[in-house]
Design a protein around this motif. Structure first.
Motif, PDB file in Angstrom:
ATOM      1  N   SER A 262      38.502  58.670 -81.092  1.00  0.00           N
ATOM      2  CA  SER A 262      38.723  59.658 -80.023  1.00  0.00           C
ATOM      3  C   SER A 262      39.242  58.979 -78.758  1.00  0.00           C
ATOM      4  CB  SER A 262      37.423  60.408 -79.721  1.00  0.00           C
ATOM      5  OG  SER A 262      36.948  61.093 -80.867  1.00  0.00           O
ATOM      6  N   ASN A 322      47.144  66.754 -82.413  1.00  0.00           N
ATOM      7  CA  ASN A 322      45.750  66.803 -81.967  1.00  0.00           C
ATOM      8  C   ASN A 322      44.900  67.679 -82.869  1.00  0.00           C
ATOM      9  OD1 ASN A 322      46.378  65.156 -79.813  1.00  0.00           O
ATOM     10  ND2 ASN A 322      46.599  66.828 -78.359  1.00  0.00           N
ATOM     11  N   ARG A 323      45.471  68.750 -83.359  1.00  0.00           N
ATOM     12  CA  ARG A 323      44.725  69.639 -84.261  1.00  0.00           C
ATOM     13  C   ARG A 323      44.336  68.908 -85.543  1.00  0.00           C
ATOM     14  NH1 ARG A 323      44.580  75.294 -85.512  1.00  0.00           N
ATOM     15  NH2 ARG A 323      44.302  75.627 -87.740  1.00  0.00           N
ATOM     16  N   ALA A 326      41.617  66.261 -84.760  1.00  0.00           N
ATOM     17  CA  ALA A 326      40.301  66.869 -84.515  1.00  0.00           C
ATOM     18  C   ALA A 326      39.662  67.329 -85.821  1.00  0.00           C
ATOM     19  CB  ALA A 326      40.442  68.040 -83.543  1.00  0.00           C
ATOM     20  N   SER A 330      36.257  65.580 -87.367  1.00  0.00           N
ATOM     21  CA  SER A 330      35.086  66.442 -87.569  1.00  0.00           C
ATOM     22  C   SER A 330      34.631  66.423 -89.021  1.00  0.00           C
ATOM     23  CB  SER A 330      35.407  67.878 -87.123  1.00  0.00           C
ATOM     24  OG  SER A 330      35.764  67.910 -85.759  1.00  0.00           O
ATOM     25  N   LYS A 344      32.223  71.018 -83.503  1.00  0.00           N
ATOM     26  CA  LYS A 344      32.738  69.655 -83.378  1.00  0.00           C
ATOM     27  C   LYS A 344      34.252  69.663 -83.180  1.00  0.00           C
ATOM     28  CE  LYS A 344      29.069  67.598 -86.198  1.00  0.00           C
ATOM     29  NZ  LYS A 344      28.474  66.762 -85.147  1.00  0.00           N
ATOM     30  N   VAL A 345      34.948  70.515 -83.932  1.00  0.00           N
ATOM     31  CA  VAL A 345      36.404  70.612 -83.779  1.00  0.00           C
ATOM     32  C   VAL A 345      36.757  71.113 -82.387  1.00  0.00           C
ATOM     33  CG1 VAL A 345      38.493  71.763 -84.617  1.00  0.00           C
ATOM     34  CG2 VAL A 345      36.804  70.936 -86.243  1.00  0.00           C
ATOM     35  N   THR A 346      35.987  72.078 -81.883  1.00  0.00           N
ATOM     36  CA  THR A 346      36.249  72.634 -80.555  1.00  0.00           C
ATOM     37  C   THR A 346      36.184  71.556 -79.482  1.00  0.00           C
ATOM     38  OG1 THR A 346      35.339  74.778 -81.218  1.00  0.00           O
ATOM     39  CG2 THR A 346      35.485  74.328 -78.864  1.00  0.00           C
ATOM     40  N   LYS A 348      36.400  68.225 -79.758  1.00  0.00           N
ATOM     41  CA  LYS A 348      37.423  67.175 -79.907  1.00  0.00           C
ATOM     42  C   LYS A 348      38.812  67.712 -79.587  1.00  0.00           C
ATOM     43  CE  LYS A 348      34.812  64.648 -83.407  1.00  0.00           C
ATOM     44  NZ  LYS A 348      33.607  65.461 -83.241  1.00  0.00           N
ATOM     45  N   PHE A 349      39.129  68.893 -80.087  1.00  0.00           N
ATOM     46  CA  PHE A 349      40.459  69.459 -79.862  1.00  0.00           C
ATOM     47  C   PHE A 349      40.677  69.750 -78.382  1.00  0.00           C
ATOM     48  CE2 PHE A 349      43.631  72.987 -81.178  1.00  0.00           C
ATOM     49  CZ  PHE A 349      44.677  72.092 -81.057  1.00  0.00           C
ATOM     50  N   LEU A 352      41.294  66.440 -76.437  1.00  0.00           N
ATOM     51  CA  LEU A 352      42.649  65.897 -76.633  1.00  0.00           C
ATOM     52  C   LEU A 352      43.695  66.783 -75.961  1.00  0.00           C
ATOM     53  CD1 LEU A 352      42.377  64.824 -80.391  1.00  0.00           C
ATOM     54  CD2 LEU A 352      42.210  63.371 -78.373  1.00  0.00           C
TER      55      LEU A 352
END
Length: 694
Positions: A262, A322-323, A326, A330, A344-346, A348-349, A352
């Motif tokens: 990350s 980035n998608r 992420a 995750s 988790k995706v929310t 990290k995405f 970024l």
């Protein structure tokens, strides 16, 4: 899952919610089979045993098809009424009507309904913010020609500016920047500070009232006592009875890998901002080489606009990268449930995307004015090209143009792509598929098949798009007061585009249950705090507000008690410009217009030739005032947020009412069973005092 006893009657779903529950169950069975069966649906689909699998849009048949004609036949009156509301909702002429949140919930599930409820409230709250921003912007027009600073700049025909970059070979007078000085005053005036504090209050009121409205909605839908973990466990056991409870898995090694990757991606995002800096330097050199003498003075403006366009293209490309990053990071963490995976995706995405969208703006606002050096000692890229500087009227103009171009393109092009992409794909699939079947049922299956496919992250993408827009609306709003107005116009179109897309152009989304918007609420609160910090930094270090105030009450005629009915800002322009000797340039100026010029002026607070152009006492005094203002501004804004949050009510009474009624009915049910032993459910207690019966 309903508690035992008469409370079950209060929890029974209506016909429409039973339909969405049925879809969730079927989808869970399909997903559960993928973890246990050797021949699950996904594998069979890859093996071409099945062409595709999806849930039908029952409303595609239309109201004109009677009972028994297509999937719409035989539906309950309540479902037919819901579908009729959604058909009207997905029409442009109903743009200004309220969102049918209950109908959306009955057809698409609670999660989609909460998204539209939040988006509708956000759009309504943009109205006062847009009006306030427009007032601040238009107030600059009232002082367009009356500003003392603009007058001095427009009349400064004898002040020669030092050349910016290597593209200005001809001598440029300060009066040549008259138009840009007046334009800058439209958004860099005394009202900007008031507007920045107003937006801090606005963000707090928006979030706190939304929490209250969200609680109202979940109270109306009887979701206050609903537990997501319990439902996911129930779904898991129904789809696969032999499965055991899955616990949260924690690994220091995996977490360390995710953290390092990350941080690496964040460094890549920051590196992209440096790439944009390199582009602007090279573009300035290229434009100056090909520009005619008439356009040579507008090279900086051309570089700023083209840099904003390149930044927008970079955002589009990095969003896709980035998608994927992420999602992979995750998945590597092994989340316990799908909701944990989405959270988790929310995080990290968003992290970024934040750096991808705002790193360039941070560079323009806070870094670019302070790393370019000064005339005679400029910072050069690879020792050849001089770093691109802010506009002659200040960095606020660059920041304004950058935000206007990016936000304008993002709102217009994104809306067009969002609507045209599924529409074109739908037309192309219909063309390749050929004529539809004459059988009504098969015809509706084919209609649904030709629609644009959806994924479990379709709604996630809509939320992320709105989070980025909310960031543009709040983070640098001090430099771009028109951001709320653009966001308001965009949201009016966005709501209708999303409705049309979900109802007509896409297959039916998987209904998902939820009692809040989840991690997105924490994202909004984070943006609110960052907005206070960023706007404070813009007002303190990018805007000319602090230098003007300090001059007005310390250095100017009003501060010296010698104003004699003159404007307090008289002489500010001469005070804010430092002097540089032409003979001290690194490279001699070859143009004929410089032959008779012995000195030029530039924006900074530095000493003269004898002190080797070192920073003056005025600079350090201003820096101290800037830091004091930043601390005061942030503390005042945060106090306003806390006070506003304290005054606004929380929706606790409704939740307490539900809990009280459940306890009361359960106790009555148990007492009745002890007395009669029968399964009858007694009526509610009528002997309770009115003050007790909530």
């Amino acid at each position: 899952m309903a508690p035992e006893g008469p409370a079950r009657q209060a929890q029974l779903a209506t016909d429409s919610t039973l339909e969405t529950t049925r879809i969730r169950l079927i989808y869970t069975f399909i997903e559960g089979s993928a973890k246990t069966d050797d021949e699950d649906f996904c594998k069979l689909k890859k093996a071409r045993v099945f062409e595709d699998g999806f849930f039908l849009h029952t409303m595609l048949a239309g109201p004109q098809e009677g009972p028994g004609e297509g999937p719409a036949g035989g539906l309950s009156p309540q479902l037919l009424k819901t579908e009729e509301k959604l058909r009207k909702w997905a029409q442009w002429r109903n743009m200004f009507q309220r969102q049918p949140v209950d109908a959306i919930r009955d057809y698409f599930g609670e999660k989609v309904a909460l998204y539209f409820a939040w988006l509708s409230w956000y759009t309504w709250m943009l109205v006062p913010a847009a009006v306030a921003g427009l007032i601040v912007f238009l107030s600059g027009f009232a002082l367009f020609n009356a500003s003392q600073i603009s007058k001095e700049i427009c009349e400064a025909h004898d002040i020669i500016l030092c050349p910016q970059g290597d593209h200005l070979h001809q001598a440029q007078r300060l009066s040549d920047t008259c138009t840009f000085a007046k334009l800058t005053h439209l958004f860099d005036n005394e009202g900007t500070v008031v507007f920045a504090n107003f937006m801090a209050l606005w963000a707090t009121v928006f979030l706190e009232v939304w929490k209250w409205k969200q609680a109202c909605v979940t109270h109306r839908w009887n979701l206050s006592g609903w537990d997501q973990d319990e439902e996911e466990m129930m779904m898991m056991k129904m789809s696969c009875p032999q499965r055991r409870c899955s616990f949260q898995w924690h690994s220091l090694l995996r977490n360390a890998v995710v953290l390092l990757l990350s941080l690496f991606m964040i460094c890549v995002m920051i590196g992209m901002a440096h790439v944009l800096v390199v582009y602007r330097v090279l573009a300035a050199a290229l434009f100056s080489h090909w520009a005619s003498p008439l356009l040579a003075g507008h090279v900086t403006t051309a570089v700023v606009v083209s840099g904003a366009l390149v930044h927008y293209v970079t955002i589009v490309i990095m969003t896709k990268i980035n998608r994927c990053v992420a999602l992979k990071l995750s998945e590597y963490e092994w989340p316990r449930t799908f909701s944990d995976f989405q959270s988790k995706v929310t995080v990290k995405f968003f992290m970024l995307q934040f750096f991808a969208h705002f790193s360039s703006l941070i560079y323009i606002a806070f870094i670019s004015p302070r790393i370019n050096g000064h005339p005679g000692k400029s910072v050069r890229l690879a020792g050849l090209w001089k770093l691109e500087e802010c506009h002659l009227s200040g960095c606020m103009m660059d920041l304004f143009v950058q935000m206007a171009v990016i936000m304008g393109l993002k709102q217009t092009l994104s809306s067009c792509v969002e609507y045209l992409s599924p529409w074109i794909r739908n037309k192309w699939r219909s063309y390749k598929f050929g004529p539809l079947s004459t059988d009504p049922e098969l015809k509706e299956w084919q209609r649904n098949y030709l629609l644009d496919p959806v994924t479990t992250f379709s709604l996630f993408d809509e939320f992320m798009e709105m989070m980025m827009q909310y960031g543009f609306t709040t983070l640098f709003v001090a430099a771009f007061p028109l951001a709320p107005l653009l966001a308001l116009f965009s949201n009016l179109v966005e709501i209708r585009l999303d409705a049309i897309k979900m109802v007509r152009l896409q297959r039916r989304l998987i209904p998902r249950k939820a009692k809040d918007i989840g991690t997105w609420l924490q994202v909004l609160e984070t943006i609110g705090v960052l907005a206070v910090i960023s706007n404070g930094l813009v007002m303190a270090f990018t805007s000319e507000f602090i230098p003007r105030v300090v001059y007005k009450y310390h250095y100017g005629p009003c501060g010296l008690k010698d104003h004699h009915a003159v404007d307090c800002l008289t002489g500010y322009v001469n005070h804010s410009l430092s002097v540089f000797q032409i003979k001290d340039f690194e490279r001699p100026l070859q143009a004929e217009s410089w032959e008779t010029v012995t000195e030029c002026r530039y924006r900074d607070y530095r000493n003269g030739h004898k002190e080797h152009y070192s920073l003056s006492k005025k600079f350090w005094f201003l820096l101290a005032i800037r830091l004091v203002f930043l601390i005061l501004f942030e503390h005042v804004a945060l106090c306003i947020k806390l006070i506003a949050a304290w005054f606004l009510p929380e929706m606790k009474n409704g939740v307490l009412s539900i809990k009280f009624k459940r306890v009361q009915k359960k106790m009555e049910y148990q007492a009745h069973r002890q007395q009669s032993g029968g399964p009858q459910f007694p009526s509610a207690c009528s002997s309770c005092p009115k003050s007790t019966a909530v």
